[in-house]
Write a protein that holds these residues in place. Structure first.
Motif, short mmCIF file in Angstrom:
data_model
loop_
_atom_site.label_atom_id
_atom_site.label_comp_id
_atom_site.label_asym_id
_atom_site.label_seq_id
_atom_site.Cartn_x
_atom_site.Cartn_y
_atom_site.Cartn_z
N VAL A 39 -25.18 -18.34 -10.69
CA VAL A 39 -26.23 -18.78 -11.63
C VAL A 39 -25.51 -19.48 -12.79
CG1 VAL A 39 -28.23 -18.08 -12.99
CG2 VAL A 39 -27.57 -16.71 -11.00
N PRO A 40 -25.22 -20.77 -12.63
CA PRO A 40 -24.38 -21.48 -13.59
C PRO A 40 -24.81 -21.37 -15.06
CG PRO A 40 -24.71 -22.83 -11.65
CD PRO A 40 -25.61 -21.63 -11.51
N ASN A 41 -26.11 -21.35 -15.32
CA ASN A 41 -26.57 -21.24 -16.70
C ASN A 41 -26.81 -19.80 -17.11
OD1 ASN A 41 -26.50 -23.99 -17.36
ND2 ASN A 41 -28.40 -24.32 -16.25
N GLY A 42 -26.51 -18.87 -16.23
CA GLY A 42 -26.61 -17.46 -16.56
C GLY A 42 -27.96 -16.84 -16.30
N ASP A 43 -29.01 -17.58 -16.56
CA ASP A 43 -30.35 -17.01 -16.40
C ASP A 43 -31.34 -18.02 -15.82
OD1 ASP A 43 -30.52 -18.69 -18.58
OD2 ASP A 43 -31.34 -17.19 -19.95
N GLY A 44 -30.82 -19.06 -15.19
CA GLY A 44 -31.68 -20.10 -14.63
C GLY A 44 -31.64 -20.12 -13.12
N ASP A 45 -31.63 -21.31 -12.59
CA ASP A 45 -31.66 -21.50 -11.15
C ASP A 45 -30.37 -21.01 -10.51
OD1 ASP A 45 -34.17 -22.65 -11.29
OD2 ASP A 45 -33.36 -24.69 -11.48
N ARG A 46 -30.51 -20.51 -9.28
CA ARG A 46 -29.35 -20.08 -8.51
C ARG A 46 -28.68 -21.28 -7.86
NH1 ARG A 46 -30.55 -19.42 -3.04
NH2 ARG A 46 -29.35 -17.55 -2.68
N ASN A 47 -27.40 -21.13 -7.57
CA ASN A 47 -26.62 -22.18 -6.94
C ASN A 47 -26.41 -21.83 -5.46
OD1 ASN A 47 -24.81 -24.17 -6.22
ND2 ASN A 47 -23.08 -23.20 -7.25
N PRO A 48 -27.12 -22.48 -4.55
CA PRO A 48 -26.98 -22.15 -3.12
C PRO A 48 -25.55 -22.29 -2.61
CG PRO A 48 -28.89 -23.56 -3.47
CD PRO A 48 -28.13 -23.51 -4.78
N LEU A 81 -24.60 -18.68 -21.68
CA LEU A 81 -24.90 -17.39 -22.32
C LEU A 81 -23.98 -17.14 -23.50
CD1 LEU A 81 -25.64 -15.12 -19.23
CD2 LEU A 81 -27.28 -16.20 -20.78
N GLN A 82 -22.72 -17.52 -23.37
CA GLN A 82 -21.80 -17.38 -24.50
C GLN A 82 -22.26 -18.24 -25.67
OE1 GLN A 82 -19.37 -15.18 -25.04
NE2 GLN A 82 -19.31 -16.03 -27.10
N ASP A 83 -22.76 -19.43 -25.36
CA ASP A 83 -23.24 -20.31 -26.41
C ASP A 83 -24.43 -19.72 -27.16
OD1 ASP A 83 -21.28 -22.12 -25.66
OD2 ASP A 83 -22.67 -23.43 -24.55
N ARG A 84 -25.13 -18.78 -26.52
CA ARG A 84 -26.27 -18.11 -27.16
C ARG A 84 -25.90 -16.73 -27.71
NH1 ARG A 84 -29.07 -20.48 -22.45
NH2 ARG A 84 -29.18 -18.43 -21.48
N GLY A 85 -24.62 -16.48 -27.87
CA GLY A 85 -24.18 -15.23 -28.47
C GLY A 85 -23.42 -14.30 -27.55
N GLY A 86 -23.37 -14.61 -26.27
CA GLY A 86 -22.60 -13.80 -25.33
C GLY A 86 -23.03 -12.34 -25.34
N ASN A 91 -30.06 -10.52 -24.79
CA ASN A 91 -30.54 -11.35 -23.68
C ASN A 91 -29.49 -11.52 -22.59
OD1 ASN A 91 -33.15 -11.69 -24.66
ND2 ASN A 91 -32.54 -13.43 -25.93
N THR A 92 -28.22 -11.39 -22.95
CA THR A 92 -27.17 -11.44 -21.94
C THR A 92 -27.30 -10.26 -20.99
OG1 THR A 92 -25.66 -12.71 -23.32
CG2 THR A 92 -24.65 -11.39 -21.57
N ALA A 93 -27.58 -9.09 -21.52
CA ALA A 93 -27.77 -7.90 -20.68
C ALA A 93 -28.99 -8.08 -19.78
CB ALA A 93 -27.92 -6.66 -21.54
N LEU A 94 -30.04 -8.66 -20.32
CA LEU A 94 -31.25 -8.89 -19.51
C LEU A 94 -30.97 -9.92 -18.41
CD1 LEU A 94 -33.86 -8.93 -22.41
CD2 LEU A 94 -33.16 -7.00 -20.98
N ALA A 95 -30.24 -10.97 -18.75
CA ALA A 95 -29.87 -11.99 -17.76
C ALA A 95 -28.99 -11.38 -16.67
CB ALA A 95 -29.16 -13.16 -18.44
N PHE A 96 -28.13 -10.44 -17.05
CA PHE A 96 -27.28 -9.79 -16.07
C PHE A 96 -28.12 -9.01 -15.06
CE2 PHE A 96 -24.43 -6.37 -14.56
CZ PHE A 96 -23.43 -7.17 -14.02
N GLY A 97 -29.20 -8.41 -15.54
CA GLY A 97 -30.10 -7.72 -14.62
C GLY A 97 -30.73 -8.65 -13.61
#
Length: 169
Positions: A39-48, A81-86, A91-97
């Motif tokens: 998931v290159p942007n961390g919380d967006g589209d998956r990379n097949p 995600l790092q750019d948004r505070g890492g 939200n990083t924890a939520l994106a990890f989920g």
């Protein structure tokens, strides 16, 4: 002038890696899935293409009689995600989920052994505390405590998701 661009190059050499593991007679192989690759942007589209590489590795290990033991996070936070505070940002924890759910659903039935997060003392303590590792920050006590809390939230969410997705494992 050194970079980590190639390193061990398991991305291109996973077939050789699986053969080496089999040749050594090992019954298990632990590796990490790179969150930015899936998931290159961390919380967006998956990379097949990212999933394709790991599909090949997992299938090759299983065909060789080797159990894959998979780590979801080993110091590789997506840059967005790092750019948004890492790890300072909940939200990083939520994106990890979300990432954990995508990976667990994708590999359900093939991967039975999971590690959520590897070496938090290094990526938080040395990345956000002492600044020795990326992202090279030296946060104060309160900011560092937020990183630890978000790590614990990410781990617990991912562990719950892994158990819910494949209750037999």
């Amino acid at each position: 002038g050194d970079t980590g661009d190639v390193a061990a190059d398991s991305y291109h050499r996973w077939r050789e890696d699986a053969a080496l593991v089999k040749g050594m007679g090992l019954g298990a192989y632990r590796f990490s899935i790179a969150w930015p690759r899936i998931v290159p942007n961390g919380d967006g589209d998956r990379n097949p293409a990212g999933f394709e590489m790991y599909d090949g590795l997992v299938d090759a290990l299983l065909e060789a009689g080797v159990q894959p033991w998979v780590t979801l996070y080993h110091w590789d936070l997506p840059q967005a995600l790092q750019d948004r505070g890492g790890w300072q940002n909940e939200n990083t924890a939520l994106a990890f989920g979300v990432y954990a759910k995508r990976v667990a659903e994708h590999f359900k039935g093939r991967v039975k052994h999971w590690f959520t997060i590897n070496e938090p003392q290094c990526f938080i303590g040395m990345g956000y505390g002492s600044g020795e590792h990326a992202p090279g920050l030296r946060l104060g006590e309160q900011e560092l405590a937020a990183c630890w809390e978000n790590f614990r939230l990410a781990h617990s969410r991912a562990a719950d998701i892994l158990h819910q997705t494949d209750p037999e494992n």
